[in-house]
Design a protein around this motif. Sequence first.
Motif, PDB file in Angstrom:
ATOM      1  N   GLN A   1       0.817  -1.214   0.000  1.00 43.16           N
ATOM      2  CA  GLN A   1       0.000   0.000   0.000  1.00 43.16           C
ATOM      3  C   GLN A   1       0.852   1.266   0.000  1.00 43.16           C
ATOM      4  O   GLN A   1       0.330   2.356  -0.172  1.00 43.16           O
ATOM      5  CB  GLN A   1      -0.943  -0.001   1.211  1.00 43.16           C
ATOM      6  N   THR A   2       2.150   1.111   0.161  1.00 41.51           N
ATOM      7  CA  THR A   2       3.053   2.265   0.142  1.00 41.51           C
ATOM      8  C   THR A   2       3.675   2.483  -1.236  1.00 41.51           C
ATOM      9  O   THR A   2       4.440   3.425  -1.430  1.00 41.51           O
ATOM     10  CB  THR A   2       4.191   2.095   1.166  1.00 41.51           C
ATOM     11  N   ALA A   3       3.355   1.636  -2.202  1.00 40.70           N
ATOM     12  CA  ALA A   3       4.018   1.653  -3.509  1.00 40.70           C
ATOM     13  C   ALA A   3       3.832   2.946  -4.295  1.00 40.70           C
ATOM     14  O   ALA A   3       4.683   3.304  -5.103  1.00 40.70           O
ATOM     15  CB  ALA A   3       3.539   0.485  -4.365  1.00 40.70           C
ATOM     16  N   SER A   4       2.760   3.662  -4.063  1.00 39.75           N
ATOM     17  CA  SER A   4       2.467   4.857  -4.866  1.00 39.75           C
ATOM     18  C   SER A   4       3.399   6.023  -4.576  1.00 39.75           C
ATOM     19  O   SER A   4       3.426   6.991  -5.324  1.00 39.75           O
ATOM     20  CB  SER A   4       1.030   5.314  -4.630  1.00 39.75           C
ATOM     21  N   GLY A   5       4.143   5.939  -3.493  1.00 34.47           N
ATOM     22  CA  GLY A   5       5.031   7.044  -3.121  1.00 34.47           C
ATOM     23  C   GLY A   5       4.353   8.073  -2.229  1.00 34.47           C
ATOM     24  O   GLY A   5       5.019   8.934  -1.666  1.00 34.47           O
ATOM     25  N   ALA A   6       3.043   7.987  -2.065  1.00 35.19           N
ATOM     26  CA  ALA A   6       2.320   8.960  -1.239  1.00 35.19           C
ATOM     27  C   ALA A   6       2.763   8.881   0.221  1.00 35.19           C
ATOM     28  O   ALA A   6       2.946   9.910   0.873  1.00 35.19           O
ATOM     29  CB  ALA A   6       0.812   8.736  -1.360  1.00 35.19           C
ATOM     30  N   VAL A   7       2.961   7.663   0.727  1.00 40.85           N
ATOM     31  CA  VAL A   7       3.400   7.500   2.114  1.00 40.85           C
ATOM     32  C   VAL A   7       4.827   8.024   2.273  1.00 40.85           C
ATOM     33  O   VAL A   7       5.142   8.675   3.270  1.00 40.85           O
ATOM     34  CB  VAL A   7       3.274   6.026   2.560  1.00 40.85           C
ATOM     35  N   ALA A   8       5.675   7.780   1.285  1.00 42.95           N
ATOM     36  CA  ALA A   8       7.046   8.300   1.338  1.00 42.95           C
ATOM     37  C   ALA A   8       7.030   9.832   1.373  1.00 42.95           C
ATOM     38  O   ALA A   8       7.804  10.456   2.100  1.00 42.95           O
ATOM     39  CB  ALA A   8       7.857   7.796   0.147  1.00 42.95           C
ATOM     40  N   CYS A   9       6.140  10.429   0.601  1.00 44.66           N
ATOM     41  CA  CYS A   9       5.996  11.886   0.615  1.00 44.66           C
ATOM     42  C   CYS A   9       5.548  12.359   1.993  1.00 44.66           C
ATOM     43  O   CYS A   9       6.043  13.365   2.516  1.00 44.66           O
ATOM     44  CB  CYS A   9       4.996  12.348  -0.443  1.00 44.66           C
ATOM     45  N   GLN A  10       4.628  11.621   2.585  1.00 45.33           N
ATOM     46  CA  GLN A  10       4.132  11.984   3.909  1.00 45.33           C
ATOM     47  C   GLN A  10       5.243  11.862   4.957  1.00 45.33           C
ATOM     48  O   GLN A  10       5.364  12.712   5.843  1.00 45.33           O
ATOM     49  CB  GLN A  10       2.947  11.097   4.275  1.00 45.33           C
ATOM     50  N   LEU A  11       6.075  10.832   4.852  1.00 45.14           N
ATOM     51  CA  LEU A  11       7.210  10.681   5.772  1.00 45.14           C
ATOM     52  C   LEU A  11       8.206  11.823   5.605  1.00 45.14           C
ATOM     53  O   LEU A  11       8.702  12.381   6.585  1.00 45.14           O
ATOM     54  CB  LEU A  11       7.913   9.338   5.545  1.00 45.14           C
ATOM     55  N   MET A  12       8.498  12.172   4.357  1.00 47.20           N
ATOM     56  CA  MET A  12       9.420  13.276   4.085  1.00 47.20           C
ATOM     57  C   MET A  12       8.882  14.575   4.659  1.00 47.20           C
ATOM     58  O   MET A  12       9.621  15.358   5.264  1.00 47.20           O
ATOM     59  CB  MET A  12       9.653  13.393   2.576  1.00 47.20           C
ATOM     60  N   GLU A  13       7.598  14.801   4.495  1.00 52.01           N
ATOM     61  CA  GLU A  13       6.962  16.007   5.014  1.00 52.01           C
ATOM     62  C   GLU A  13       7.002  16.024   6.545  1.00 52.01           C
ATOM     63  O   GLU A  13       7.172  17.080   7.151  1.00 52.01           O
ATOM     64  CB  GLU A  13       5.520  16.106   4.508  1.00 52.01           C
ATOM     65  N   ALA A  14       6.885  14.856   7.162  1.00 53.13           N
ATOM     66  CA  ALA A  14       6.972  14.774   8.623  1.00 53.13           C
ATOM     67  C   ALA A  14       8.386  15.101   9.113  1.00 53.13           C
ATOM     68  O   ALA A  14       8.555  15.753  10.146  1.00 53.13           O
ATOM     69  CB  ALA A  14       6.550  13.384   9.096  1.00 53.13           C
TER      70      ALA A  14
END
Length: 96
Positions: free
Chosen positions: A37-50
């Motif tokens: 469910q993390t494959a889209s990169g959206a979660v990675a973006c959210q982690l970077m933003e955090a």
Amino acid sequence: MADRSIGIMDPAYFVGRRELLEWINATLSLNLSKIEQTASGAVACQLMEAMFPGSIDMRKVNWEAKQDFQFVPNYKLLQKAFRTHQVSRHIDVPKL
């Protein structure tokens, strides 16, 4: 500590999917059940933003991305944030 280089035998490379998923869920207050469910990169973006508030315009993140070609803009946002904050991790977006 962010400048610390880690080698291939660092324990960070031996974290299981379940542990990683639990950490993501706890860190971002999510309820993901599969690492895929993390494959889209959206979660990675959210982690970077955090980690670096203001580094990614979260309004531009495609949360509904389901196909590979829809993931690309998310990874481009992530790559731009990496460059801005001098994170030395290249994402070869064309090869996604």
